[in-house]
Design an enzyme around this catalytic site. Structure first.
Site, short mmCIF file in Angstrom:
data_model
loop_
_atom_site.label_atom_id
_atom_site.label_comp_id
_atom_site.label_asym_id
_atom_site.label_seq_id
_atom_site.Cartn_x
_atom_site.Cartn_y
_atom_site.Cartn_z
CD GLU A 1 9.67 13.17 11.34
OE1 GLU A 1 8.58 12.64 11.56
OE2 GLU A 1 10.56 12.64 10.64
CE LYS B 1 -2.07 2.55 3.09
NZ LYS B 1 -2.01 3.85 2.37
CD GLU C 1 13.79 1.23 8.59
OE1 GLU C 1 14.28 2.24 9.13
OE2 GLU C 1 14.37 0.13 8.60
CB CYS D 1 13.03 9.99 7.22
SG CYS D 1 13.91 8.90 6.10
CB THR E 1 1.73 5.43 11.62
OG1 THR E 1 1.37 6.79 11.40
CG2 THR E 1 0.82 4.53 10.84
P1 NAD Z 1 2.23 8.03 8.02
O1 NAD Z 1 2.67 7.23 9.18
O2 NAD Z 1 1.11 8.97 8.19
O3 NAD Z 1 1.82 7.10 6.80
C1 NAD Z 1 2.70 6.15 6.23
C2 NAD Z 1 1.89 5.05 5.57
O4 NAD Z 1 1.16 4.35 6.58
C3 NAD Z 1 0.85 5.56 4.58
O5 NAD Z 1 0.75 4.64 3.52
C4 NAD Z 1 -0.43 5.55 5.41
O6 NAD Z 1 -1.60 5.44 4.63
C5 NAD Z 1 -0.22 4.32 6.26
N1 NAD Z 1 -0.95 4.31 7.54
C6 NAD Z 1 -1.39 5.37 8.26
N2 NAD Z 1 -2.03 4.93 9.37
C7 NAD Z 1 -1.98 3.57 9.35
C8 NAD Z 1 -2.45 2.54 10.23
N3 NAD Z 1 -3.10 2.83 11.35
N4 NAD Z 1 -2.20 1.27 9.90
C9 NAD Z 1 -1.51 0.96 8.78
N5 NAD Z 1 -1.07 1.89 7.90
C10 NAD Z 1 -1.28 3.18 8.18
O7 NAD Z 1 3.54 8.78 7.51
P2 NAD Z 1 3.65 9.81 6.31
O8 NAD Z 1 3.11 11.13 6.77
O9 NAD Z 1 3.14 9.19 5.07
O10 NAD Z 1 5.24 9.93 6.15
C11 NAD Z 1 6.03 10.80 6.87
C12 NAD Z 1 6.76 10.09 7.99
O11 NAD Z 1 7.52 9.01 7.49
C13 NAD Z 1 7.76 10.97 8.71
O12 NAD Z 1 7.65 10.75 10.09
C14 NAD Z 1 9.10 10.47 8.20
O13 NAD Z 1 10.19 10.69 9.07
C15 NAD Z 1 8.83 9.03 8.05
N6 NAD Z 1 9.77 8.41 7.14
C16 NAD Z 1 10.70 7.54 7.67
C17 NAD Z 1 11.64 6.97 6.83
C18 NAD Z 1 12.68 6.02 7.37
O14 NAD Z 1 13.31 5.35 6.59
N7 NAD Z 1 12.87 5.93 8.68
C19 NAD Z 1 11.63 7.25 5.46
C20 NAD Z 1 10.68 8.14 4.98
C21 NAD Z 1 9.74 8.70 5.82
#
Ligand code: NAD
Length: 481
Positions: A385, A173, A248, A282, A230
């Site tokens: 963040e 997804k 991650e 990130c 999340t």
């Molecule tokens: P998010 O957690 O809102 O969403 C990420 C994904 O999870 C999306 O596909 C979303 O639809 C899904 N999701 C949301 N709630 C969920 C649930 N309850 N159950 C299952 N899936 C769910 O994050 P975002 O806003 O899309 O991305 C930004 C974040 O990602 C930032 O915190 C960033 O630091 C982090 N990030 C981390 C890395 C890494 O490698 N550590 C890389 C890129 C981004």
């Protein structure tokens, strides 16, 4: 208007609800496509297709899986322009960046794991003259892969490629905010002849479609990249079901500059590490610490260079910084700038929408590169963040002080360290609470190295062998000899 459908069992299919979400172009604020609003029904169908495909795919020789993944990589390369354009429109990032980084790296992910699987091996141990032990590593079944919006195709393929290379099938997804390149990838996989059901994509909201993948009893493996909150929610569901989880998560990365560093190089790279992709990586350095003897001059140069970055239409070749992902996210980021002022911070540049945007982008979600000084290390702006083009800057007196500040957040994803002193570089690299420490560089990646975060930046590691091990289940066979 294009409707992005799910990809299940090798076909593009309507979501069970018949409903679609609006997909908005961040640079214009306008709806430009629709994306399937999926729920548990669609996840059930995708898991069924992936389960049906698993016995055959897991027995397919590694050389054949490798050939198919290399074919997909070649198709990504051949479609570079189309994919880069889609990613830029979907996400708001400069087309230049999507073309130079995101899409080529997505092809590299497939190429890397397609070849890594040919060298993957397991261990054997001789116990004196008594026994021979060896480890069998088998694919675990249907993998649930959930990715964020900031580097859409790159992070999506970083999960899909190792899962498929190791013989798992998957239900993946992408973020509901950036579904387009994952959709285009489904077409490339069809063209490459990937067997139906091996790779399934369910689009939609995290709380509905994502949560249904995580909770599904026939999905034993979850690889997730996204926010820390999340990740905690996913762990709450997955841990009691004894799922194997790779999480991650977020970061609040320090960028530490000692007076003996090559300050021209620091300036050039720190501009990128602070503002590239609108600061929505990130691994971006969001806390810039500069040794006090060079702080005043460096801060002035850094702010002046940040002011000169060209914020504009992502499709324009001259643009350095595009639009933030959404109105909600822009509000969140500007909320932190307000908070910084309340916490005593001084905004040295940025803090608002640039005035020079082209007509097409008047309703887009833009924010000028923002540098904030005078904030203590322990304030909220320096601990939470923000994930936007906002960086705080502060002078430090010595190693001990800056190390304390660097390690003072709940995160531990990455850190950059600038110094010509080799002993200091090694000493601090060991002491920094970070999954990755870059010395005199930023964002250099060798895909063989473990990647991931410490503390609340995540658990588990991806990359190289770590990923191949994550997606396989070890079994020890002990033979008495
Ligand atoms: P998010 O957690 O809102 O969403 C990420 C994904 O999870 C999306 O596909 C979303 O639809 C899904 N999701 C949301 N709630 C969920 C649930 N309850 N159950 C299952 N899936 C769910 O994050 P975002 O806003 O899309 O991305 C930004 C974040 O990602 C930032 O915190 C960033 O630091 C982090 N990030 C981390 C890395 C890494 O490698 N550590 C890389 C890129 C981004």
């Amino acid at each position: 208007m294009l409707q992005i459908k799910n990809f299940i069992g090798g076909h593009h299919v309507e979501p069970g609800s018949g409903q679609y979400l609006e997909n908005i172009e961040p640079a214009t604020g306008r709806i430009y496509s629709q994306v399937a609003d999926s729920d548990g029904r669609d996840v059930d169908a995708a898991v069924a297709a992936a389960s049906d495909a698993f016995p055959q795919w897991s027995r397919t020789p590694a050389s054949e899986r490798s050939r198919l993944l290399l074919d997909i990589a070649a198709r990504i390369d051949a479609n570079l322009e189309r994919l880069a354009h889609a990613e830029s429109v979907d996400n708001g990032k400069p087309l230049r960046l999507a073309r130079a980084v995101d899409i080529p790296r997505a092809a590299s992910n497939f190429r890397f794991f397609a070849t890594a699987i040919l060298h993957f091996h397991s261990e054997a141990y001789r116990t004196d003259q008594l026994a021979l032990n060896y480890t069998l590593r088998s694919p675990r079944g249907v993998a649930g892969l959930i990715s964020p919006w900031n580097l859409p195709l790159y992070l999506f393929t970083w999960k899909v490629a190792p899962a498929l290379a190791t013989g798992n099938t998957c239900v993946a997804k992408p973020s509901e905010l950036t579904p387009m390149t994952a959709h285009l990838l489904t077409e490339l996989c069809q063209q490459a002849g990937l067997p139906p059901g091996v790779f399934n994509v369910v689009h939609g909201l995290g709380a509905k479609a994502g949560a249904a993948i995580v909770a599904h009893p026939r999905v034993p493996t979850i690889s997730f990249t996204g926010g820390t909150a999340t990740g905690a929610e996913i762990a709450r569901t997955g841990a009691p079901m004894f799922k194997k989880l790779a999480l991650e998560l977020g970061g609040k990365n320090p960028n530490i500059v000692f007076a003996d560093a090559d300050l021209d190089e620091v300036l050039k790279t720190s501009l990128r590490s602070s503002f590239e992709n609108q600061g929505e990586i990130c691994l971006c350095g969001s806390r810039l610490f500069v040794e006090e003897s060079v702080y005043p001059a460096f801060a002035e140069r850094f702010v002046s260079a940040a002011r000169q970055l060209n914020v504009g239409d992502p499709l324009d070749a001259a643009t350095d910084q595009g639009a933030l992902i959404s109105k909600n996210h822009l509000d969140k980021v500007t909320g932190y700038i307000r908070l910084a002022r309340e916490e005593g911070g001084r905004v040295l540049c940025g803090g608002k929408t640039p005035e020079t945007l082209p007509e097409r982008c008047r309703d887009g979600y833009f924010l000028a590169p923002t540098v904030i000084a005078d904030l203590p290390a322990e304030c909220r702006v320096n601990r939470e963040e923000i994930f936007g083009p906002v960086v705080t800057i502060a002078p430090f007196r010595n190693e001990e002080e800056v190390l304390g500040w660097a390690n003072s957040t709940a995160y531990g994803l990455s850190a950059s360290l600038w110094t010509q002193n080799l002993n200091r570089a090694h000493r601090l690299a060991e002491k920094l609470d970070s999954g990755t420490v870059w010395v005199n560089c930023w964002l250099l990646r060798d895909l063989r190295t473990p990647f991931g975060g410490m503390k609340q930046s995540g658990v588990g590691r991806e990359g190289g062998e770590e990923a191949l091990r994550f997606f396989t289940e070890p079994k020890t066979v002990c033979i008495k000899t």
